[in-house]
Design an enzyme around this catalytic site. Structure first.
Site, mmCIF file in Angstrom:
data_model
loop_
_atom_site.group_PDB
_atom_site.id
_atom_site.type_symbol
_atom_site.label_atom_id
_atom_site.label_comp_id
_atom_site.label_asym_id
_atom_site.label_seq_id
_atom_site.Cartn_x
_atom_site.Cartn_y
_atom_site.Cartn_z
ATOM 1 N N ASP A 49 23.104 37.301 118.278
ATOM 2 C CA ASP A 49 23.299 38.224 117.161
ATOM 3 C C ASP A 49 22.168 39.188 117.526
ATOM 4 O O ASP A 49 20.845 38.473 117.208
ATOM 5 C CB ASP A 49 23.237 37.562 115.729
ATOM 6 N N ARG A 89 8.586 46.429 124.949
ATOM 7 C CA ARG A 89 7.740 45.227 125.625
ATOM 8 C C ARG A 89 7.936 45.418 127.074
ATOM 9 O O ARG A 89 7.205 45.074 127.803
ATOM 10 C CB ARG A 89 8.458 44.043 124.973
ATOM 11 N N TYR A 102 28.013 52.565 107.341
ATOM 12 C CA TYR A 102 27.904 52.855 108.928
ATOM 13 C C TYR A 102 27.419 54.251 108.892
ATOM 14 O O TYR A 102 26.523 54.418 109.766
ATOM 15 C CB TYR A 102 29.353 52.988 109.386
ATOM 16 N N GLN A 162 6.282 57.364 118.484
ATOM 17 C CA GLN A 162 5.111 56.466 118.340
ATOM 18 C C GLN A 162 4.504 55.625 119.587
ATOM 19 O O GLN A 162 3.622 55.480 119.517
ATOM 20 C CB GLN A 162 5.434 55.690 117.135
HETATM 21 P P1 NAD Z 1 33.416 47.431 119.019
HETATM 22 O O1 NAD Z 1 33.709 46.837 117.906
HETATM 23 O O2 NAD Z 1 34.683 47.176 120.155
HETATM 24 O O3 NAD Z 1 32.339 46.810 119.841
HETATM 25 C C1 NAD Z 1 30.972 46.655 119.326
HETATM 26 C C2 NAD Z 1 30.395 45.181 119.918
HETATM 27 O O4 NAD Z 1 29.144 44.974 119.431
HETATM 28 C C3 NAD Z 1 31.355 44.020 119.803
HETATM 29 O O5 NAD Z 1 31.387 43.373 120.898
HETATM 30 C C4 NAD Z 1 30.904 43.199 118.708
HETATM 31 O O6 NAD Z 1 31.216 41.932 118.899
HETATM 32 C C5 NAD Z 1 29.367 43.689 118.999
HETATM 33 N N1 NAD Z 1 28.402 43.187 117.821
HETATM 34 C C6 NAD Z 1 28.835 43.595 116.553
HETATM 35 N N2 NAD Z 1 27.511 43.147 115.690
HETATM 36 C C7 NAD Z 1 26.842 42.650 116.599
HETATM 37 C C8 NAD Z 1 25.852 41.809 116.205
HETATM 38 N N3 NAD Z 1 24.951 41.834 115.082
HETATM 39 N N4 NAD Z 1 24.858 41.257 117.603
HETATM 40 C C9 NAD Z 1 25.379 41.328 118.489
HETATM 41 N N5 NAD Z 1 26.628 41.950 118.839
HETATM 42 C C10 NAD Z 1 27.251 42.681 117.833
HETATM 43 O O7 NAD Z 1 33.191 49.057 118.951
HETATM 44 P P2 NAD Z 1 33.094 50.162 120.159
HETATM 45 O O8 NAD Z 1 34.272 51.168 119.840
HETATM 46 O O9 NAD Z 1 32.941 49.482 121.521
HETATM 47 O O10 NAD Z 1 31.687 50.704 119.731
HETATM 48 C C11 NAD Z 1 30.521 50.464 120.459
HETATM 49 C C12 NAD Z 1 29.292 51.298 119.893
HETATM 50 O O11 NAD Z 1 29.772 52.760 120.139
HETATM 51 C C13 NAD Z 1 28.975 50.900 118.368
HETATM 52 O O12 NAD Z 1 27.809 51.131 118.178
HETATM 53 C C14 NAD Z 1 29.685 52.176 117.718
HETATM 54 O O13 NAD Z 1 29.230 52.701 116.502
HETATM 55 C C15 NAD Z 1 29.828 53.405 118.650
HETATM 56 N N6 NAD Z 1 30.644 54.428 118.615
HETATM 57 C C16 NAD Z 1 32.172 54.214 118.966
HETATM 58 C C17 NAD Z 1 33.124 54.986 118.857
HETATM 59 C C18 NAD Z 1 34.621 54.775 119.258
HETATM 60 O O14 NAD Z 1 35.325 55.729 118.956
HETATM 61 N N7 NAD Z 1 34.787 53.636 119.874
HETATM 62 C C19 NAD Z 1 32.532 56.015 118.188
HETATM 63 C C20 NAD Z 1 31.559 56.437 117.475
HETATM 64 C C21 NAD Z 1 30.398 55.647 117.915
#
Ligand code: NAD
Ligand code: UDP
Length: 347
Positions: A74, A125, A164, A181
């Site tokens: 996590d 790091r 979000y 920084q």
């Molecule tokens: P997703 O939910 O499929 O993937 C997110 C991944 O992060 C998942 O595998 C989840 O298990 C993991 N995760 C969540 N919380 C976590 C934690 N605390 N520690 C470790 N892993 C964790 O979503 P996605 O569509 O693949 O999005 C990926 C990134 O792209 C995100 O940051 C999202 O905000 C950004 N994003 C996606 C879209 C889209 O249209 N898909 C649009 C804008 C931004």
């Protein structure tokens, strides 16, 4: 720290241009496609995920290879010791669809803040370059259309989407200030609605909902009258944009929009998916979720000018590939499917 495939990551950067890359959230929709792309380019990839919204099945085809490593972790805790030194960090870990990020909004806000800080600390790091996944949601319900990067947005700080939207806004500030920084090289991409194979059936997003509903002959759920718009980017195009942004020079030191500027009304998308699947599904209307943006379309002139990037996949081609992969997964019974409901749909 657990390595799911038992491979032991090399501790040094492989020779030549091969790099050791960390992808947080790598077992998610976008992350899994990114891992696949990076492995295809010959890099060593560590995929770190807590499987909150991602699935190990998304990356199981990469697990047999010696350069791919899956770590259950996590991101609210520091990136584990014992992993190799990273050259590049893609920070994608965060639930991304409204039903998921609203399930535990406090955690979502913390992932954007503490989680991003942990990725940044590791980049400092390791003297790694970091790319952070931001979102079009930072523009909120936009008053300027299409949205260029200099638009500062129209976001509710206390609504159901705020964990979000504001979380991601804060993360942009944190990444920028930390990089200044610490003398870190960081990139921020604002991703607009992206779709494609491996989206979760029940993530509540419009493309996945409509395809699952159409394939199952269930009514397509349009929230509101369906006149709201979105611009849909196929995942391969988006991944190309991520990779180019990571490789970019100092001219890309400010956030860059990545998305497809073709804009569609939600009701037109519904009709298109019904036609493409040959479905007998009808359409039902449901309440529009609170703070649901009316319009969204990226101005991608900056990405085109600085990265030479623009999406190349037409909606019909991308939807065809997505529908095919969804059909296969449904036929395999990979996961029980329930009819998704809108998050926070107050009438
Ligand atoms: P997703 O939910 O499929 O993937 C997110 C991944 O992060 C998942 O595998 C989840 O298990 C993991 N995760 C969540 N919380 C976590 C934690 N605390 N520690 C470790 N892993 C964790 O979503 P996605 O569509 O693949 O999005 C990926 C990134 O792209 C995100 O940051 C999202 O905000 C950004 N994003 C996606 C879209 C889209 O249209 N898909 C649009 C804008 C931004
Ligand atoms: N939407 C819809 N029916 C659904 C799912 C979503 O009409 O089954 C609408 C939703 O209200 C929004 C648009 O489609 O206006 C895009 O929703 P999504 O959750 O995919 O993306 P976001 O709102 O985060 O851009």
């Amino acid at each position: 720290m657990r390595l799911r495939n038992g491979n032991s990551p090399t501790l040094a950067n492989p020779s030549g241009s091969m790099m050791t890359v960390l992808v947080t959230g790598g077992a998610g929709f976008l992350g899994s496609h990114l891992c696949e792309r990076l492995i295809g380019e010959g890099h060593e990839v560590v995929c770190l995920d807590n499987f909150d919204t991602g699935r190990s099945a998304n990356v199981e085809h990469l697990m047999a290879g010696p350069r791919f490593h899956l770590v259950a972790h996590d991101i609210l805790s520091p990136v584990p010791e014992g992993l190799p030194r990273f050259d590049r960090i893609y920070n994608l870990a965060c639930p991304a669809s409204p039903v998921h990020y609203q399930r535990d909004p406090v955690k979502t806000a913390l992932i954007c803040s503490q989680g991003t800080l942990n990725a940044l600390e590791r980049a400092r790091r390791d003297e790694a370059r970091l790319l952070h996944a931001s979102t079009s949601e930072i523009y909120g319900d936009p008053e300027l259309h299409p949205q260029p990067e200099h638009y500062r947005g129209n976001v509710n700080t206390v609504g159901p989407r705020s964990c979000y939207d504001e979380g991601k806004r804060f993360a942009e500030t944190l990444v920028t200030d930390f990089a200044r920084q610490a003398g870190l090289t960081a990139r921020i991409v604002r991703i607009f609605n992206t779709y494609g194979p491996r989206m979760q059936f029940d993530d509540g997003r419009v493309v996945s909902n409509f395809i699952v509903q159409a394939l199952q002959g269930a009514p397509l759920t349009i929230y509101g009258d369906g006149s709201q718009t979105r611009s849909f980017c196929y995942v391969d195009d988006l991944i190309e944009g991520l990779v180019r942004t990571m490789a970019s020079g100092a001219e890309v030191d400010r956030p860059v929009n990545l998305g497809n500027p073709e804009e569609y009304r939600v009701r037109d998308l519904a009709e298109r998916i019904v036609a493409m699947t040959g479905s007998s599904s009808t359409i039902v209307h449901m309440p529009l979720p609170v703070d649901d943006p009316r319009r969204r379309r990226p101005d991608i002139s900056r990405a085109t000018r600085l990265l030479g990037w623009r999406p190349v996949t037409p909606l019909a081609t991308g939807l065809e590939a997505t529908i095919e992969e969804f059909s296969t997964r449904l036929a395999q019974g990979r996961r029980p499917v329930r009819q998704p409901l809108p998050a926070m749909a107050y009438g």
